[in-house]
Design an enzyme around this catalytic site. Structure first.
Site, PDB file in Angstrom:
ATOM      1  N   THR A   1       0.883  -1.093  -0.021  1.00  0.00           N
ATOM      2  CA  THR A   1       0.043   0.033  -0.140  1.00  0.00           C
ATOM      3  C   THR A   1       0.748   1.121  -0.033  1.00  0.00           C
ATOM      4  OG1 THR A   1      -1.750  -1.215   1.369  1.00  0.00           O
ATOM      5  CG2 THR A   1      -1.763   1.176   1.302  1.00  0.00           C
ATOM      6  N   ARG A   2       1.936   1.304   0.639  1.00  0.00           N
ATOM      7  CA  ARG A   2       2.757   2.662   1.045  1.00  0.00           C
ATOM      8  C   ARG A   2       3.625   2.623  -0.426  1.00  0.00           C
ATOM      9  NH1 ARG A   2       6.396   1.726   5.839  1.00  0.00           N
ATOM     10  NH2 ARG A   2       6.051  -0.430   5.917  1.00  0.00           N
ATOM     11  N   MET A   3       3.445   1.671  -1.189  1.00  0.00           N
ATOM     12  CA  MET A   3       4.366   1.957  -2.565  1.00  0.00           C
ATOM     13  C   MET A   3       3.328   3.113  -3.404  1.00  0.00           C
ATOM     14  SD  MET A   3       7.034   0.652  -2.353  1.00  0.00           S
ATOM     15  CE  MET A   3       7.647   0.805  -4.220  1.00  0.00           C
TER      16      MET A   3
END
Length: 248
Positions: A21-23
């Site tokens: 998700t943090r990408m």
């Protein structure tokens, strides 16, 4: 190249189910490029010379895209983890496809710079009889599972960061997420995992305490270079690894 111990009975499991998700990208995390090839293909390239009888890639998020990216690789198959209920649950999906002999090496598809020599040393430390954990001491061990040792400095357990007591975060020796284990024992151990923790997930790390209770030797194999065990969870971490590769 030296032969890998138990190479004729070596299985490799690569975890590649995470969403990342943090990408902040539509591209599956393990398919993000680093130095001209995807994170996952870096891992597969590092293990190509180990002589494994099979490689199993655990897919989940955007499974079809990850599976397409590995199509045609010899002795590789993908197995889906749906839903995703933790690292132990991921390995459970591989159990039906593992043999009953030799060792199984477990690596992470988002930890791209693991070197072949390190993977080979981990398999050798296992030798088909021991649970071998790849470890390193970090000044900032936030977010990593901590290695718990007794007064004799024997490894007794791994405690996940989220479940650590007030004392355990002071430990700087961490579990990198990579291990090698006797295949037959590993299959039985992961199927016996419970999800009695704050996250209600099946932690692969719980097999360490199981090994200790059953008298299976547990050994820590240190890795010399931090770069080999750094994972990618954000664009900034990917950029950091890109710089490290360029300056190597």
């Amino acid at each position: 190249m030296d032969a890998t111990p138990n190479a004729d009975a070596l299985s490799i499991v690569v975890m590649a189910a995470g969403k990342g998700t943090r990408m902040k990208s539509a591209l599956p995390k393990v398919l993000h490029p680093l130095a001209g090839r995807s994170l996952l293909h870096h891992v597969l390239a590092s293990t190509a010379g180990l002589g494994a009888s099979r490689t199993i890639v655990i897919t989940g998020h955007e499974a079809a895209r990850v599976e397409a990216a590995t199509a045609g690789i010899d002795r590789l198959r993908c197995v889906r983890q749906e839903p995703q209920l933790g690292t132990g649950h991921a390995v459970q999906q591989a159990v039906p496809h593992l043999g009953d002999q030799g060792s199984t090496l477990i690596l992470n598809g988002d930890v791209p710079l693991i070197e072949a020599a390190t993977a080979r040393a981990l398999v050798a430390a296992c030798g088909g009889t021991k649970l071998a954990l790849l470890t390193i001491a970090l000044a900032d061990a936030s977010g990593y599972g901590r290695i718990v040792r007794n007064d004799k400095q024997e490894v007794r357990a791994i405690v996940e960061h989220k479940d650590a007591s007030d004392e355990e975060p002071a430990t700087t020796e961490i579990y990198t997420g990579m291990l090698a284990a006797p295949t037959a024992w590993l299959k039985r151990a992961v199927m016996a995992l419970k999800n009695e923790n704050k996250q209600k997930e099946f932690y692969l790390t719980d097999i360490v305490a199981m090994a200790v209770a059953e008298g299976v030797p547990v050994v820590a194999t240190p890795v010399a270079h931090e770069t080999e065990v750094l994972g990618v969870n954000s664009p900034s971490q990917l950029a950091d690894l890109e710089r490290r590769v360029q300056h190597a």
